[in-house]
Design a protein around this motif. Structure first.
Motif, PDB file in Angstrom:
ATOM      1  N   GLY A  64       1.035  -1.100  -0.073  1.00 50.51           N
ATOM      2  CA  GLY A  64       0.126   0.439   0.117  1.00 50.51           C
ATOM      3  C   GLY A  64       1.265   1.224   0.293  1.00 50.51           C
ATOM      4  N   GLN A  65       1.802   1.097   1.320  1.00 53.09           N
ATOM      5  CA  GLN A  65       2.852   2.524   0.677  1.00 53.09           C
ATOM      6  C   GLN A  65       3.208   2.033   0.035  1.00 53.09           C
ATOM      7  OE1 GLN A  65       3.471   4.358   3.346  1.00 53.09           O
ATOM      8  NE2 GLN A  65       4.413   6.110   2.164  1.00 53.09           N
ATOM      9  N   ALA A  66       4.333   1.834  -1.024  1.00 56.98           N
ATOM     10  CA  ALA A  66       4.590   1.660  -2.447  1.00 56.98           C
ATOM     11  C   ALA A  66       4.323   2.202  -3.425  1.00 56.98           C
ATOM     12  CB  ALA A  66       5.027  -0.318  -2.742  1.00 56.98           C
ATOM     13  N   LEU A  67       2.700   1.606  -3.098  1.00 55.36           N
ATOM     14  CA  LEU A  67       1.580   2.205  -4.103  1.00 55.36           C
ATOM     15  C   LEU A  67       0.862   3.447  -4.257  1.00 55.36           C
ATOM     16  CD1 LEU A  67      -1.170  -0.693  -4.669  1.00 55.36           C
ATOM     17  CD2 LEU A  67       0.849  -0.128  -6.999  1.00 55.36           C
ATOM     18  N   LEU A  68       0.256   4.273  -2.973  1.00 57.98           N
ATOM     19  CA  LEU A  68       1.156   5.792  -2.894  1.00 57.98           C
ATOM     20  C   LEU A  68       1.711   6.444  -3.626  1.00 57.98           C
ATOM     21  CD1 LEU A  68      -1.142   5.121   0.407  1.00 57.98           C
ATOM     22  CD2 LEU A  68      -1.952   6.665  -1.323  1.00 57.98           C
ATOM     23  N   SER A  69       3.540   5.904  -2.396  1.00 58.69           N
ATOM     24  CA  SER A  69       4.754   6.587  -3.088  1.00 58.69           C
ATOM     25  C   SER A  69       4.663   6.569  -4.765  1.00 58.69           C
ATOM     26  CB  SER A  69       5.547   5.587  -2.691  1.00 58.69           C
ATOM     27  OG  SER A  69       5.981   5.968  -1.339  1.00 58.69           O
ATOM     28  N   PHE A  70       4.329   5.361  -5.457  1.00 59.51           N
ATOM     29  CA  PHE A  70       4.723   5.507  -6.959  1.00 59.51           C
ATOM     30  C   PHE A  70       3.691   6.723  -7.569  1.00 59.51           C
ATOM     31  CE2 PHE A  70       3.290   4.127 -10.823  1.00 59.51           C
ATOM     32  CZ  PHE A  70       4.077   3.936 -11.475  1.00 59.51           C
ATOM     33  N   LEU A  71       2.367   6.610  -7.001  1.00 58.89           N
ATOM     34  CA  LEU A  71       1.971   7.366  -6.853  1.00 58.89           C
ATOM     35  C   LEU A  71       2.346   9.450  -7.299  1.00 58.89           C
ATOM     36  CD1 LEU A  71      -2.207   6.432  -6.210  1.00 58.89           C
ATOM     37  CD2 LEU A  71      -1.155   6.126  -8.393  1.00 58.89           C
ATOM     38  N   TRP A  72       2.542   9.163  -5.931  1.00 60.77           N
ATOM     39  CA  TRP A  72       3.451  10.793  -5.847  1.00 60.77           C
ATOM     40  C   TRP A  72       4.014  10.630  -7.056  1.00 60.77           C
ATOM     41  CZ3 TRP A  72       2.622  15.587  -4.591  1.00 60.77           C
ATOM     42  CH2 TRP A  72       3.918  15.893  -4.237  1.00 60.77           C
ATOM     43  N   VAL A  73       4.874  10.169  -7.085  1.00 58.74           N
ATOM     44  CA  VAL A  73       6.489   9.874  -7.746  1.00 58.74           C
ATOM     45  C   VAL A  73       6.619  10.188  -9.191  1.00 58.74           C
ATOM     46  CG1 VAL A  73       8.143   8.602  -8.597  1.00 58.74           C
ATOM     47  CG2 VAL A  73       7.916   8.699  -6.146  1.00 58.74           C
ATOM     48  N   ALA A  74       5.251   8.845 -10.314  1.00 59.41           N
ATOM     49  CA  ALA A  74       4.638   9.632 -10.789  1.00 59.41           C
ATOM     50  C   ALA A  74       3.800  10.858 -11.815  1.00 59.41           C
ATOM     51  CB  ALA A  74       4.213   8.396 -11.567  1.00 59.41           C
ATOM     52  N   LEU A  75       2.806  10.839 -11.204  1.00 60.26           N
ATOM     53  CA  LEU A  75       2.086  12.237 -11.677  1.00 60.26           C
ATOM     54  C   LEU A  75       2.510  13.344 -10.527  1.00 60.26           C
ATOM     55  CD1 LEU A  75      -1.524  10.542  -9.567  1.00 60.26           C
ATOM     56  CD2 LEU A  75      -0.529  10.221 -11.841  1.00 60.26           C
ATOM     57  N   GLY A  76       3.284  13.493  -9.315  1.00 54.66           N
ATOM     58  CA  GLY A  76       4.325  14.484  -9.593  1.00 54.66           C
ATOM     59  C   GLY A  76       4.924  14.963 -10.707  1.00 54.66           C
ATOM     60  N   GLY A  77       5.590  14.247 -11.003  1.00 54.66           N
ATOM     61  CA  GLY A  77       6.917  14.031 -12.064  1.00 54.66           C
ATOM     62  C   GLY A  77       5.748  14.574 -12.920  1.00 54.66           C
ATOM     63  N   LEU A  78       5.070  13.968 -13.064  1.00 61.70           N
ATOM     64  CA  LEU A  78       4.447  14.730 -14.974  1.00 61.70           C
ATOM     65  C   LEU A  78       3.799  15.769 -15.011  1.00 61.70           C
ATOM     66  CD1 LEU A  78       2.228  11.593 -15.415  1.00 61.70           C
ATOM     67  CD2 LEU A  78       4.442  12.134 -17.130  1.00 61.70           C
ATOM     68  N   ALA A  79       2.741  16.401 -12.881  1.00 63.50           N
ATOM     69  CA  ALA A  79       2.739  17.467 -13.584  1.00 63.50           C
ATOM     70  C   ALA A  79       3.137  18.929 -13.552  1.00 63.50           C
ATOM     71  CB  ALA A  79       1.819  17.169 -12.192  1.00 63.50           C
ATOM     72  N   LEU A  80       4.668  18.325 -12.690  1.00 61.18           N
ATOM     73  CA  LEU A  80       5.257  19.050 -12.310  1.00 61.18           C
ATOM     74  C   LEU A  80       5.952  19.404 -14.177  1.00 61.18           C
ATOM     75  CD1 LEU A  80       7.944  18.293  -9.417  1.00 61.18           C
ATOM     76  CD2 LEU A  80       6.259  20.356  -9.872  1.00 61.18           C
ATOM     77  N   GLY A  81       6.051  18.595 -14.704  1.00 62.60           N
ATOM     78  CA  GLY A  81       7.059  18.860 -16.002  1.00 62.60           C
ATOM     79  C   GLY A  81       5.793  19.696 -16.708  1.00 62.60           C
ATOM     80  N   VAL A  82       5.053  19.710 -16.707  1.00 63.03           N
ATOM     81  CA  VAL A  82       4.086  20.038 -17.440  1.00 63.03           C
ATOM     82  C   VAL A  82       3.264  20.925 -17.046  1.00 63.03           C
ATOM     83  CG1 VAL A  82       1.423  20.471 -17.492  1.00 63.03           C
ATOM     84  CG2 VAL A  82       2.337  17.949 -18.024  1.00 63.03           C
ATOM     85  N   ALA A  83       3.246  21.976 -15.864  1.00 62.46           N
ATOM     86  CA  ALA A  83       2.994  23.420 -15.549  1.00 62.46           C
ATOM     87  C   ALA A  83       4.279  24.089 -15.684  1.00 62.46           C
ATOM     88  CB  ALA A  83       2.869  22.920 -13.816  1.00 62.46           C
ATOM     89  N   ALA A  84       5.221  23.207 -15.523  1.00 59.04           N
ATOM     90  CA  ALA A  84       6.672  24.504 -14.947  1.00 59.04           C
ATOM     91  C   ALA A  84       6.913  24.543 -17.080  1.00 59.04           C
ATOM     92  CB  ALA A  84       8.445  23.281 -14.807  1.00 59.04           C
ATOM     93  N   THR A  85       6.790  23.727 -17.480  1.00 51.97           N
ATOM     94  CA  THR A  85       6.880  23.848 -19.137  1.00 51.97           C
ATOM     95  C   THR A  85       6.187  24.860 -19.192  1.00 51.97           C
ATOM     96  OG1 THR A  85       7.874  22.126 -19.405  1.00 51.97           O
ATOM     97  CG2 THR A  85       7.222  22.655 -21.418  1.00 51.97           C
ATOM     98  N   TRP A  86       4.703  24.699 -18.987  1.00 49.11           N
ATOM     99  CA  TRP A  86       3.588  25.793 -19.768  1.00 49.11           C
ATOM    100  C   TRP A  86       4.065  27.042 -19.482  1.00 49.11           C
ATOM    101  CZ3 TRP A  86       0.027  28.910 -17.072  1.00 49.11           C
ATOM    102  CH2 TRP A  86      -0.734  29.472 -18.178  1.00 49.11           C
TER     103      TRP A  86
END
Length: 531
Positions: A166-188
């Motif tokens: 469970g902790q691994a899944l939550l961490s994976f979501l943060w790592v993946a979705l956080g990285g995607l969101a930061l890349g999109v927001a910063a570039t925009w």
């Protein structure tokens, strides 16, 4: 290193070997020479070399193709990685009981990502069908992150001695979705600010190009600082850059930007494999000591384990692709849609296309040297040796197998492609005609040059009217044989023009700036007619 990259291109043409293999051999030659070799520092590698390449791949990948095949890409980039980690991890632990299961999973995770750079070089003489190439490119954009994130969880389990799904899944979501969101927001934000700055302060092509070079490393650092995936942030930044409007870029700036990024891609890709080649000799030299971790004494046991791992990776990929395509084709048949021919060859080609590269070696080198209590990390040297072997053998396997599978492997053409291109060209020509007519109407008829303006506008309008008539006659159909012959003759004429200009430019009659200008115009026309 850069000289080796340049030399590798010429040697590859002479030997007809894939460029990555030549670059690895040159890297090994540098190691054995009196030159100073470079140690692969994972942190430097992931910051300087990987983000720009992933950013550029995300920028240039066709967005419509990526969206069309998003389910396939997603299952390959995430589902296949998890499937491979479980299967290969259990196999490694069974083959080498001395390697703890979490370390086996960590090794399986790091050898899961594929390398599109090596694949592109291998298939240069026998190109993949466009749709398969786009699927593999999309897969490689995301599976680096998924494999390395899974490796991080496995290493954490080794260090702490515990693992929570469970902790691994939550961490994976943060790592993946956080990285995607930061890349999109910063570039925009950066692209909008750049567009505003250009409107207020004027165009500065050099600054804009440099800004694009800074974006991938910038978003990577930002994401890693926030404990997110810097790799996914760089990928998301590239995709966002490709979707962002670039109307504020001048044509010459776009051309220069393309040239700059092509050079960066050429240098970074080549440097990765030269760097990989410099690491392999030291790994091979320690094989006799490393093999003792497996309970054997002959280094040939390591070679046997590498062969088994590559076969297992290929087999698992084959099963996953076969099952996925069966589901996809069954759904298409039910809808009455055409199914790609050469089904078996497509599955085998997709399986062999799982080439591993320098990302795998850089990832495995991030394994900790010691445990929390100061004892050596179990199986680290063995994992590095096996990963290096998998890289080399997967390259050799693809080099031998893919060129024999790819010739004649084509997917059905898309008739709508020609119609869409014709409509786009028609719309562009119509807009040009309207702009010329509007400019002609605004001319001051009492101006001394009114007749000259009128004649110029008439000639331009005639040119575009001819284009519109031609597009109307050939809309929705592929280019005719006569059109192809005309294009070839046009290319021949352009090359003759350039040769004459360059020969005349060697004298003192013409200025260098004039020669460069005319040569550049001819180059652009040739590039246009070559696509």
């Amino acid at each position: 290193m850069l000289l080796a990259v340049v030399l590798s291109r010429y040697l590859a043409r002479v030997t007809r070997l894939p460029v990555p293999l030549v670059q690895i051999a040159l890297g090994a030659a540098i190691y054995y020479s009196s030159l100073t070799s470079v140690a692969l520092e994972p942190e430097v590698f992931f910051l300087l070399l990987l983000p720009p390449l992933l950013f550029l791949d995300g920028w240039r990948i066709p967005k419509d193709a990526m969206l069309r095949d998003a389910p396939t890409i997603f299952t390959l980039a995430f589902g296949l990685v998890v499937f491979t980690i479980i299967g290969v991890g259990l196999l490694i632990h069974w083959l080498i009981p001395a390697m703890p299961l979490p370390v086996a999973f960590a090794l399986a995770a790091v050898i899961s990502p594929t390398d599109p750079v090596a694949l592109a070089s291998i298939t240069a003489r026998a190109p993949l069908p466009a749709r398969l190439r786009h699927i593999l490119e999309g897969e490689s954009l995301f599976n680096d992150a998924s494999g390395l994130v899974c490796m991080r969880f496995a290493v954490a389990a080794v260090l702490t001695g515990s693992f929570s799904l469970g902790q691994a899944l939550l961490s994976f979501l943060w790592v993946a979705l956080g990285g995607l969101a930061l890349g999109v927001a910063a570039t925009w934000i950066v692209t909008r600010a750049s567009s505003r700055a250009k409107g207020l302060l004027g165009d500065d092509g050099g600054a804009q190009i440099l800004l694009t070079l800074l974006i991938p490393s910038g978003v990577y650092l930002l994401a890693e600082q926030l404990q997110c995936s810097g790799i996914l942030a760089a990928v998301a930044a590239g995709i966002t850059m490709g979707m962002a409007p670039h109307h504020h870029w001048q044509a010459i700036t776009r051309i220069r930007r393309t040239a700059v990024w092509d050079t960066v891609q050429f240098a970074a890709n080549g440097s990765i494999f030269v760097l990989l080649g410099e690491q392999i000799p030291s790994i091979v030299s320690s094989a006799e000591r490393t093999v003792r971790l497996t309970g054997h004494h002959s280094p040939w046991w390591l070679a046997l384990y590498v062969v088994i791992l590559v076969l297992a990776l290929t087999l698992l990929r084959f099963l996953w692709v076969w099952a996925s395509m069966r589901v996809t084709f069954s759904a298409k048949r039910k809808r009455g849609e055409p199914v790609a021919p050469a089904y078996g060859r497509v599955v085998v080609a997709m399986s062999l296309a799982g080439v591993r590269g320098a990302v795998t070696l850089a990832g495995v080198l991030t394994l900790p040297l010691r445990m929390a209590d100061g004892s050596p990390f179990p199986g680290r040297d063995l994992a590095i040796a096996l990963a290096a072997g998998v890289i080399v053998l997967s390259l050799l396997l693809a080099t031998v197998g893919l060129p024999r599978l790819l010739p004649g492997l084509k997917l059905p053409p898309d008739p709508s492609q020609w119609a869409a291109e014709s409509r786009l060209r028609h719309a562009a020509a119509t807009a040009a005609v309207r702009a010329v007519e509007a400019a002609q109407q605004q001319m001051d008829m009492g101006h001394a040059d009114a007749s000259a303006h009128g004649d110029a506008a008439t000639r331009i309008l005639q040119l575009y009217q001819q284009r519109l008539q031609h597009e109307a006659e050939s809309a929705g159909a592929p280019p005719a044989k006569a059109d192809a012959m005309e294009r070839q003759l046009h290319l021949l004429a352009l090359r003759a023009e350039r040769e004459a200009v360059l020969q005349l430019g060697q004298g003192k009659e013409f200025k260098d700036t004039t020669v460069r200008k005319i040569t550049r115009e001819i180059d652009l026309q040739e590039a246009r007619h070559s696509t």
